[in-house]
Scaffold this active site. Structure first.
Site, short mmCIF file in Angstrom:
data_model
loop_
_atom_site.label_atom_id
_atom_site.label_comp_id
_atom_site.label_asym_id
_atom_site.label_seq_id
_atom_site.Cartn_x
_atom_site.Cartn_y
_atom_site.Cartn_z
N TYR A 11 0.82 -1.22 0.00
CA TYR A 11 0.00 0.00 0.00
C TYR A 11 0.85 1.27 0.00
O TYR A 11 0.70 2.14 -0.86
CB TYR A 11 -0.92 -0.06 1.22
CG TYR A 11 -1.67 1.19 1.57
CD1 TYR A 11 -2.35 1.92 0.60
CD2 TYR A 11 -1.74 1.64 2.89
CE1 TYR A 11 -3.06 3.07 0.93
CE2 TYR A 11 -2.45 2.77 3.23
CZ TYR A 11 -3.11 3.49 2.25
OH TYR A 11 -3.81 4.62 2.58
N ASP A 47 13.02 -11.71 0.14
CA ASP A 47 12.26 -11.67 1.39
C ASP A 47 13.22 -11.22 2.48
O ASP A 47 14.37 -11.66 2.53
CB ASP A 47 11.72 -13.08 1.70
CG ASP A 47 10.70 -13.08 2.82
OD1 ASP A 47 11.01 -12.54 3.91
OD2 ASP A 47 9.60 -13.62 2.65
N TYR A 137 3.49 -6.28 18.32
CA TYR A 137 3.80 -5.51 17.10
C TYR A 137 4.69 -4.32 17.44
O TYR A 137 5.77 -4.14 16.85
CB TYR A 137 2.51 -5.05 16.44
CG TYR A 137 2.71 -3.99 15.38
CD1 TYR A 137 3.51 -4.22 14.27
CD2 TYR A 137 2.08 -2.74 15.49
CE1 TYR A 137 3.70 -3.25 13.31
CE2 TYR A 137 2.26 -1.76 14.53
CZ TYR A 137 3.06 -2.01 13.44
OH TYR A 137 3.25 -1.05 12.49
#
Length: 333
Positions: A11, A47, A137
């Site tokens: 995004y 990755d 998080y």
């Protein structure tokens, strides 16, 4: 400058790539899934959890904008190890390969979050507010920040970390697809894709929002500010608004109802979270241009329903909490 962008297909990442192109940089996108069709971008497969692919991806770049991460507070409680593997260990891998480079100190701009501050008493929050993460998080992001700081102090890199508030809005057909985020979910409810908006508490909780275009601009601006041996931290936010303000604005912009179901507030929920962005404004020469509440909702609504959205109302009719610093009114050319 050749700049590797991790999470470039996401995004925020695709907007960062677009702004790098417009400012004359050569973006290199790192993706481990589909590669968007963006003209002028070099794509590499990799990755952040795979150090070999990172080593190959960073081989010939001048700087790295690191966006790749797992986000979401509630999911982090369910899978904390996975969050540390991606958000903390992924940064460790990146720091290792940047430290190995023989071309001199590398530039690193890393994405963090205002949730690292936990439940601060004083508002708005400055960068001097101690980190006090209250979920896996945020804790994984603090761990990453600390590793970046120590690596910079050793002289291996010059680094900037941006603690970003709630990113919202869209660019053309590309908007946020994470329905757990308030503005995104409110627009999805208005479109009928989700039946109702769950609100925890009385709707008076205040959150800080920043348009994806403004957030991307901060990352691009920070690339030039990476000084070898130094790690600088900046808050990136723009407009404070209550949950009820977002609901009201979504109804106004879309001309549709947004059904709301109220629930008891979560224990320990932050009542107010506003960032002081004066440091970024002064040292990065960064100014939010698109982050008024009407624009945030309208651009996400455009992305939600397609190319024929309702026109956003003027800011004079916007119910919102006064932001810490005013956001100038401008439209995208």
């Amino acid at each position: 400058m050749r700049v590797l962008v991790t999470g470039a297909s996401g995004y925020v990442g695709r907007v960062v790539v677009g702004q790098l192109l417009r400012r004359g940089h050569e973006p290199v996108g790192l993706a481990h899934r589909a590669k968007p069709d963006i003209e002028g971008v070099i794509w590499r497969h990799g990755d952040v959890r795979d150090i070999a692919s990172l080593r190959a991806a960073t081989e010939d770049v001048d700087a790295v904008i690191h966006l790749s991460a797992l986000a979401g507070v509630r999911k982090a409680f369910e899978r904390p190890v996975r969050y540390y593997q991606t958000n903390a260990a992924g940064v460790l891998n990146l720091l290792e390969v940047l430290s190995e480079r023989r071309a001199g100190p590398s530039r690193l701009v890393a994405a963090s979050t205002v949730s690292v501050y936990g439940v601060p008493v004083r508002q708005p929050i400055t960068e001097e507010t101690p980190a006090d993460p209250r979920n896996p998080y945020a804790a994984s992001k603090v761990a990453a920040e600390q590793a970046i700081g120590w690596t910079a102090a050793a002289g291996a890199i010059g680094a900037v970390t941006l603690r970003v508030a709630n990113v919202a809005g869209g660019v053309g057909p590309h908007g946020d697809r994470d329905d757990s985020r308030l503005i995104t979910r409110a627009c999805a409810v208005a479109a009928g894709r989700i039946p109702e908006l769950d609100v925890y508490g009385d709707g008076g909780a205040v959150r800080d929002f920043v348009h994806v275009l403004d957030a991307a601009g901060a990352f691009v601006a920070a690339v030039a500010e990476c000084e070898p041996g130094h790690h600088r931290v900046f808050n990136i936010g723009a407009t404070a608004a209550r949950v009820t303000d977002v609901v009201a604005m979504t109804r106004s912009v879309t001309g549709r109802d947004v059904p709301v179901r109220f629930h008891p507030s979560h224990p320990g929920e932050v009542r107010e979270l506003r960032t002081d962005t004066s440091k970024a404004r002064e040292e990065l020469s960064w100014r939010p241009r698109y982050s008024n509440l009407a624009r945030l909702v309208a651009d996400q609504w455009h992305a939600e329903i397609g190319p024929r959205p309702a026109a956003p109302p003027s800011m004079t009719s916007c119910p919102s909490v006064t932001p810490n610093q005013p956001t100038p009114q401008r439209s995208v050319p």
